[in-house]
Write a protein that holds these residues in place. Structure first.
Motif, short mmCIF file in Angstrom:
data_model
loop_
_atom_site.label_atom_id
_atom_site.label_comp_id
_atom_site.label_asym_id
_atom_site.label_seq_id
_atom_site.Cartn_x
_atom_site.Cartn_y
_atom_site.Cartn_z
N ARG A 36 3.20 2.46 3.65
CA ARG A 36 3.40 2.67 2.49
C ARG A 36 4.84 2.05 2.10
O ARG A 36 5.86 2.52 2.70
N ILE A 90 5.04 0.86 -3.81
CA ILE A 90 4.48 2.28 -3.57
C ILE A 90 5.73 3.42 -3.68
O ILE A 90 6.72 2.99 -3.02
N ARG A 121 3.33 -4.02 5.47
CA ARG A 121 2.80 -2.89 4.68
C ARG A 121 1.36 -3.24 4.49
O ARG A 121 1.19 -4.13 4.67
N VAL A 168 -3.47 1.66 -1.41
CA VAL A 168 -2.51 2.83 -1.15
C VAL A 168 -2.80 3.79 -2.23
O VAL A 168 -2.34 3.53 -3.58
N ARG A 200 -1.29 6.08 -3.67
CA ARG A 200 -0.06 6.75 -4.08
C ARG A 200 0.34 5.82 -5.52
O ARG A 200 0.11 4.71 -5.75
#
Length: 429
Positions: free
Chosen positions: A10, A14, A40, A46, A48
């Motif tokens: 993350r 993010i 990453r 991801v 988020r």
């Protein structure tokens, strides 16, 4: 110049707490003799929220590499959302090819997606490259064992058993531990004979004042409070959880006593708890408001579970009249969010376990007031002590804390980066 491959699934854009260690350190690694390569996961894979402004805080020459992961749209059908497990085969393949080139001196895992750290042991065995793990939270922990299901994290049965198996794989080959808490280091030393005190270094997150400059320069706003309203807006921006129940009961008990004894002051208080859940937007469980209702102060308390952009949270801190930080019942818990609270230059009241490092930092820097508790502290006793410290702060508003910035210097991002690099140098030597 030595090279460090940094595994941080993350990463900007993010918005997640575990990326800030590396983000704040990147501008300083080269100054201390290390070229950093952060790796990453593709941000679109991801689960988020994203805050594009976070990417603007990275150095222009940051050599950030992006790898893929299994798409959560498909893996969710199998009940798998964990970014570490979804990205593990991709980190394995690309990391192995990168290390085969022979110019990486160290691998640094700085993430709470701990499962990827098992690759450190494999890479070390194959290429002889040492690795360091940044322990920002407990990995395998018994804290939630025996607690009611509603107080356990999602999928606790699976994650507990997975962590119990994977943690030894990574820790029995590790060359260095960086941790935000001495308690985490002590736990690992008790579990694993190969981890010795000289391998462990307690390094809190660094404070980056530049973030507030980015916020101001980009005109960031927030929709939660009106700075011009005739209320006393008390703000907490960060995770909630059942482990904060003791602090929350103490705070809301103090608010109830204050409304009864000093109504002209405390009836103006409005408390805002923002971003208290890591669940997807609209799916978070409220853990703060129910306690406020039990304490009879629900009219003065609002909880917004959805996470908000990082720089919006900074704007919220700066716009608030007063800040409050409820701490975990876990004595090893250290709130990484503490430094933005201090840099906001707003009055801070923290309610924490007496053994938390937050208490020492606030007292050393004179940046706020800490009220402490332990397992034997009665709720009403805690509430009364909070009230005794809280009332003078509210009566004095508005004001800027008399922070000792010289005492704060060791907690800056540059100072913390220097300490990380000392660990790197010790490991590779």
């Amino acid at each position: 110049m030595k090279k460090v491959l940094i595994v941080s699934p993350r990463f900007p854009p993010i918005n997640a707490p575990d990326l800030h260690r590396v983000r704040h350190s990147l501008p300083y690694f080269e100054e201390y003799g290390w070229k950093a390569e952060p790796w990453r996961v593709n941000p679109d894979l991801v689960e988020r929220e994203q805050d594009p402004l976070l990417a603007r805080t990275l150095p222009d020459d940051a050599f950030v590499q992006t790898i893929q992961a299994l798409n959560p749209k498909w893996t969710r059908f199998l009940g798998l959302g964990n970014v570490a497990l979804r990205s593990l085969p991709f980190y394995y393949w690309h990391g192995t090819n990168r290390l085969a080139r022979g110019d990486i001196d160290l691998v640094y895992f700085s993430t709470t997606a701990f499962s990827v750290t098992v690759l450190g042991r494999y890479w070390k065995q194959r290429f002889g490259v040492p690795y360091v793990v940044d322990v920002q939270d407990p990995w395998h922990t018994d804290y939630y064992v025996g607690k009611p299901p509603e107080e356990q994290p999602p999928k606790f049965w699976f994650s507990y058993r997975l962590n119990k198996y994977l943690e030894p794989v990574a820790m029995r080959g590790v060359d260095g531990i960086i941790s935000v808490s001495q308690g985490y280091c002590d736990t690992l030393q008790d579990r694993y004979d190969n981890i010795t005190p000289d391998m462990c270094e307690v390094i809190p997150f660094g404070a980056a004042e530049v973030d507030f400059g980015v916020m101001e320069d980009n005109g960031v706003t927030q929709p939660f409070i009106d700075p011009d309203a005739d209320t006393i807006d008390v703000v907490y921006a960060g995770r909630g959880g059942h482990d904060m129940a003791t602090a929350a009961r103490g705070i809301f008990g103090a608010l109830r006593h204050g409304c009864e004894e000093q109504p002209s002051l405390y009836n103006r208080v409005r408390m805002h708890f923002i971003g208290t859940s890591y669940a997807p937007a609209g799916e978070g469980e409220k853990t703060i408001e129910p306690i406020a209702e039990q304490c009879g102060v629900s009219d003065a308390v609002t909880e917004h579970t959805d996470r908000i952009p990082y720089f919006q949270s900074l704007r919220l801190l700066r716009d608030a009249d007063h800040l409050i930080i409820p701490g975990s019942e876990d004595p090893d818990y250290t709130a990484s969010k503490l430094y933005p609270y201090i840099l906001s230059q707003r009055p801070v009241l923290a309610v924490f376990n007496q053994n938390s490092s937050v208490v020492d930092i606030l007292r050393e820097t004179q940046a706020g007031t800490a009220v402490t508790f332990n397992g034997a502290t009665a709720t009403d006793e805690l509430s009364r002590r909070i009230l005794d410290d809280w009332s003078p702060m509210l009566e004095r508003l508005p004001y800027t804390p008399d922070t000792d910035w010289d005492a704060f210097e060791p907690y800056t991002a540059e100072a913390m980066t220097r300490r990380q690099v000392e660990v790197f140098d010790r490991v590779v030597s």
